[in-house]
Each structure stands twice: as structure tokens, then as C-alpha cells.
Design an enzyme around this catalytic site. Structure first.
Site, PDB file in Angstrom:
ATOM      1  CB  CYS A   1      -0.900  -0.163   1.352  1.00 31.33           C
ATOM      2  SG  CYS A   1      -2.385   1.090   0.965  1.00 31.33           S
TER       3      CYS A   1
ATOM      4  CD  GLU B   1      -2.766  -6.533   5.334  1.00 29.10           C
ATOM      5  OE1 GLU B   1      -3.610  -5.644   5.447  1.00 29.10           O
ATOM      6  OE2 GLU B   1      -1.897  -6.489   4.272  1.00 29.10           O
TER       7      GLU B   1
ATOM      8  CG  HIS C   1      -4.359  -3.724   2.662  1.00 27.81           C
ATOM      9  ND1 HIS C   1      -3.502  -3.303   3.664  1.00 27.81           N
ATOM     10  CD2 HIS C   1      -4.555  -2.617   1.898  1.00 27.81           C
ATOM     11  CE1 HIS C   1      -3.577  -1.933   3.775  1.00 27.81           C
ATOM     12  NE2 HIS C   1      -4.242  -1.661   2.664  1.00 27.81           N
TER      13      HIS C   1
END
Length: 388
Positions: free
Chosen positions: A269, A365, A363
């Protein structure tokens, strides 16, 4: 600058009730009911298209100084628990929902969304036509906004909105970063050491690396290259975070120094945007950004399409049609958003074609899902161990 009421205890303060108003900087006004803390707040109005994961959204430091509009009409139905926060606090400047749940329904819930907002002093508004508000932001672009439970005159609130800070030109990573370095130990046997620069890091990120045997040294945003090298890292990681990448210079210079030393790099990001600037590319502000958990991205290195989680209002300005020679090697766009061709990833290769560093705008994660891109952490491990 966001201003809110103090943070009252939900056990001693009654639920906030009464009218509230929302005023955009172009004068568009919405009336609703108070939700969360009483008071007044300002920020950049953005919308999130996720139908779940609101607790992760609220605690994502990348939303610092932003007022989040939830496009899903019913919010708060699973309450708030103590396991899903992505950081130590709620970061959103304000919260806008259409129909908040009256009673949460989840065995994991410990308190209501309204209680949590009040405890953290976050001013919100409910009963708003969020569909109309989202369409307005899509047509006019993200803009400043104010929410108030104390002001009844829209014109007076509008004047304060227009005098509030803008996102463009704001350096915010230092406001959300940890002030002290800390270590997230590897799960099981330690295989590698990574220095992670906290620009607004989410808790799930070092967890994903720890799952792969990485000991993660999380460093403040003000860390120097000497601080990074002092932990003797096998790789360098830059996290997500808020603000304008063009206003963030120290971390770009640090990254350039690391690339000169050929330290393997992975960025997410904000870390993608700063990687782009370190390579010599520019960045720009998107009209209304990408925020949600349903964004389609093409990984050009594999030809596969991933459904991904996003939260960014800025993007890298890099050519899509071929590589660019940089002082550090050959850079190329590796990922593209299929909705609008926005750059969603970069990679840097040596003159021999070996991968040296890479980043993605989204993202991987993604605690609230989807998990299509979790393989990127494995790609980072492969990059590091190949150079070991």
C-alpha cells in the site's frame, strides 16, 4: 485536524441520541441521527464497499483523518470483539452508516459498535442515505466533510469544513507510527529477520510474516538506515499508512539507501507508493480511491486475477507498457486493477533479470478477507532466501 468530544465510558454515559448533520465541502448536506460520540469532527470523506470487516476498517491506521462512509446498509450486526482490532485504537475521523444494528449477534461480541465509537471519542451519524452519498462522492470525488451533533446550521458547519486540513500535501505516517521499536517473534523456528518500517502497520501484517518463520523488528517511521541495518535484517518491509506519498521524503531516501545495498524489499500500500517514488516515478491522488474487499487485480507475472482488499487514495504514476531503467535496476508494473488500470504493484529486477524488490498497492494480509494474495508473503521469503 480532527476534533471530537472526550472519550466517555460506555458504562457511565447514555447512548448518544438526537439529530446530527453531515456537510460536504461542496455544500451537499445530509441529516441523520447521532451515532457514537457527541461532538464535531472533520476529515476527508471516503467510502468503503466491504460488507464485512468493519472492525478491521475502524482500526486501520491508513484511515487516519478520514470519515468513512459504509456502503453496506446494515453495520454493526456482529458487534465488537477483542480479537480483530488491527491496531491499538480506532483511527477513523468519523463514521457514516445507514442502519446500525440495534443488538449485535455473535458469540465473539463483547460490546456494541456504538459503545466502541463512544469509548474512542469517534463522532458518527446514522440514518443517512449512504447510497446517495456514495454516488455523490463517485461523481464529484473525495472531499472534506464535517459531522456534528451540536451544530444545527449547515452553513456554519460548511465554513469550518472548508477551513479544515486537506489530505493532499499531508504527511501523516509519523502520527500513526509506533514511537518505540518492538519485535514480533517467529512462530516456531526462526528462519529469517525482517526490518519492518511502521508507517501505519496493521497487526495482521507481522503476524503473516511470523507464520513463515520470520522474526519481525517493527521500527518507527522516523527510523534511519543505520537503525534498519542495526537489526541485521535479511529483508526490509514498508507497511501501509495514511497521507500523501509526495509529502513523505525521509522514508524514500531510506529506501533508496537500502536498494543501493541490494537489501531485498517488500512493500504494501503506502509502501508501494514510496517504492515507486524511490524508483523515480511520481504519485497522484485518485478521484475517489479504492476502499473495500472486492477489488479485482491482475498479477501480470502469473496471469492470474485476484480479488483483493484495498484502502488507498493515491497511486503510482508508472508506465504500463514496458520496463523503466532506474539507478537500481529495471522496474516494471507487476499488478493492475482491472476496474480502472491503476498501478497495483511494482517489481525491480537486476540487469540479469533476477527479482530484487517488489510491492503491491493492496493488502495481502487482509484479516477480514479475501485471502487470494497471501502468497505474496511466500514470494518475499523466496526473494530473501534466494539472495541468502
Amino acid at each position: 485536524m480532527t476534533t471530537t468530544s472526550s472519550s466517555p465510558s460506555p458504562t457511565s454515559t447514555p447512548v448518544t441520541t438526537g439529530p446530527a448533520i453531515l456537510v460536504l465541502e461542496d455544500g451537499r448536506t445530509f441529516h441523520g441521527e447521532a451515532f457514537g460520540a457527541a461532538g464535531e469532527t472533520f476529515g476527508e470523506a471516503v467510502f468503503n464497499t466491504g460488507m464485512t470487516g468493519y472492525q478491521e476498517t475502524l482500526t486501520d491506521p491508513s484511515y487516519h483523518r478520514q470519515v468513512v462512509v459504509m456502503t453496506s446498509p446494515h453495520v454493526g450486526n456482529t458487534g465488537i470483539n477483542d480479537d480483530d482490532p488491527e491496531s491499538r485504537r480506532i483511527w477513523v475521523a468519523g463514521y457514516v452508516v445507514r442502519d446500525p444494528a440495534r443488538v449485535p449477534s455473535s458469540w465473539r461480541s463483547r460490546r456494541t459498535l456504538d459503545d466502541e465509537l463512544r469509548e474512542h471519542g469517534v463522532v458518527g451519524i446514522s440514518g443517512v442515505d449512504t447510497r446517495a452519498l456514495t454516488r455523490h462522492l463517485r461523481e464529484r470525488g473525495a472531499m472534506r466533510v464535517g459531522i456534528s451533533t451540536t451544530e444545527t446550521d449547515p452553513a456554519a458547519l460548511l465554513a469550518r469544513v472548508r477551513s479544515s486540513a486537506e489530505m493532499t500535501g499531508s504527511e501523516l505516517a509519523s502520527e500513526v507510527s509506533t514511537t518505540e521499536a518492538y519485535v514480533v517473534p517467529a512462530h516456531g523456528e526462526k528462519r529469517l529477520t525482517v526490518a519492518a518500517l511502521d508507517l501505519g502497520i496493521k497487526g495482521m501484517t507481522p503476524h503473516r510474516m511470523a507464520e513463515r518463520g520470520i522474526e519481525v523488528h517493527v521500527l518507527p517511521a522516523t527510523a534511519t538506515l543505520d537503525d534498519v541495518l542495526a537489526v541485521r535484517p535479511d529483508g526490509l518491509f514498508y507497511s501501509n499508512g495514511p497521507g500523501d506519498p509526495a509529502a513523505t521524503t525521509h522514508q524514500v531516501e531510506l529506501l533508496q539507501g537500502a536498494l543501493e545495498r541490494e537489501l531485498p524489499y517488500f512493500g504494501i500500500c503506502f509502501g508501494n507508493q514510496l517504492f515507486g517514488r524511490a524508483l523515480g516515478f511520481g504519485t497522484y491522488k485518485l478521484r475517489y480511491g479504492h476502499r473495500g474487499i472486492n477489488q479485482p487485480v491482475l498479477d501480470r507475472t502469473t496471469g492470474k486475477v485476484e480479488v483483493t482488499a484495498h484502502n488507498h487514495g493515491f497511486a503510482v504514476d508508472a508506465p504500463l507498457d514496458g520496463p523503466t531503467e532506474t539507478p537500481f535496476g529495471r522496474a516494471e508494473v507487476s499488478h493492475v486493477c482491472l476496474n480502472d488500470d491503476v498501478v497495483e504493484g511494482l517489481e525491480l529486477r537486476s540487469p540479469r533479470g533476477e527479482l530484487r524488490a517488489f510491492s503491491v498497492q493492496y493488502h495481502p494480509e487482509a484479516a477480514a478477507g479475501p485471502h487470494d494474495a497471501a502468497y505474496l508473503f511466500d514470494r518475499f521469503v523466496t526473494l530473501i532466501t534466494k539472495d541468502a
